[in-house]
Design an enzyme around this catalytic site. Structure first.
Site, mmCIF file in Angstrom:
data_model
loop_
_atom_site.group_PDB
_atom_site.id
_atom_site.type_symbol
_atom_site.label_atom_id
_atom_site.label_comp_id
_atom_site.label_asym_id
_atom_site.label_seq_id
_atom_site.Cartn_x
_atom_site.Cartn_y
_atom_site.Cartn_z
ATOM 1 N N LYS A 133 0.992 5.721 2.454
ATOM 2 C CA LYS A 133 -0.204 5.775 1.698
ATOM 3 C C LYS A 133 -1.336 5.984 2.318
ATOM 4 O O LYS A 133 -2.243 6.853 2.061
ATOM 5 C CB LYS A 133 -0.364 4.203 1.134
ATOM 6 C CG LYS A 133 0.105 3.804 -0.154
ATOM 7 C CD LYS A 133 -0.248 2.520 -0.543
ATOM 8 C CE LYS A 133 0.210 1.543 0.672
ATOM 9 N NZ LYS A 133 -0.636 0.527 0.843
ATOM 10 N N ARG A 147 -3.223 -5.559 -5.002
ATOM 11 C CA ARG A 147 -1.835 -5.978 -4.575
ATOM 12 C C ARG A 147 -1.251 -7.067 -5.327
ATOM 13 O O ARG A 147 -0.151 -7.529 -5.267
ATOM 14 C CB ARG A 147 -2.058 -6.516 -3.108
ATOM 15 C CG ARG A 147 -1.826 -5.444 -2.007
ATOM 16 C CD ARG A 147 -1.934 -6.128 -0.723
ATOM 17 N NE ARG A 147 -1.217 -5.406 0.141
ATOM 18 C CZ ARG A 147 -1.842 -4.653 1.161
ATOM 19 N NH1 ARG A 147 -3.140 -4.206 0.912
ATOM 20 N NH2 ARG A 147 -1.278 -4.656 1.937
#
Ligand code: AMP
Length: 189
Positions: A13, A85
């Protein structure tokens, strides 16, 4: 361009987010980097989050939401990496962007197996010496990804906003796949 990149730790990422940020001329906003800087500087935030970070646990939602609200306040575009998250973080982000009428353009998911993610995380131990890349912390982070972050992916998927890219390919192949995905995405009405 407002891009959100999702995927487990070790999915690449950060690398892809940096490439996209350079391509689109927008900041790479990575919550992990912000926290690492705070820890290195020994600021109040850093002292507070250090033990949590080193265990590979998640920093409390309220703290992260305040941090990201402040960081994104004046940005037109960004590549957001490491946030949200959890579902409460995703709700807060959508609300934040909704209020200022600046929705996400695309949500990218880098798909990798746990096996590959873990191998990459442990490889990083030697290269970067991150204090949360111990075997226990790395396993904990993957477990938390499945438990708390996958529901975030499902949430964006439910509204049809997720483009999935195979993150197990070489870096330049992943970058090319992302470029294709963004080109297709931007052609949509
Ligand atoms: P990363 O560099 O994105 O892998 O993040 C490293 C660590 O920072 C994570 O394992 C968490 O301890 C913390 N962290 C980063 N972003 C968040 C977030 N959005 N919510 C909670 N904790 C976070």
């Amino acid at each position: 361009m407002r891009i959100l990149i999702l995927g487990p730790q070790g999915s690449g990422k950060g690398t892809q987010a940096k490439l996209m940020a350079a391509t689109y001329g927008v900041p790479h906003v990575a919550t992990g980097d912000i926290l690492r800087e705070a820890i290195a500087a020994g600021s109040e935030l850093g002292r507070r989050v250090r033990p949590i970070y080193e265990r590979g646990d998640l920093v409390p939602d309220e703290l992260m939401i305040d941090l990201i609200r402040e960081r994104l306040a004046d940005e037109e575009g960004f590549v957001l990496d490491g946030f949200p998250r959890t579902v409460p973080q995703a709700e807060a982000l959508d609300e934040m962007l909704g209020e200022i009428d600046k929705p996400l353009d695309v949500v990218l998911l880098l798909d990798v197996s746990d096996e590959v993610a873990l191998r990459r995380l442990l490889g990083r131990l030697e290269e970067e010496g991150r204090s949360d890349d111990t075997p226990d912390a790395a396993r904990n982070r993957l477990r938390l990804y499945h438990e708390l972050t996958e529901p975030v992916v499902d949430r964006y998927r439910a509204v049809g906003r997720v483009v999935t890219v195979d993150g197990e390919q070489a870096v330049d192949q992943v970058a090319a796949a992302i470029e294709d995905a963004l080109r297709v995405g931007s052609r949509r009405p």
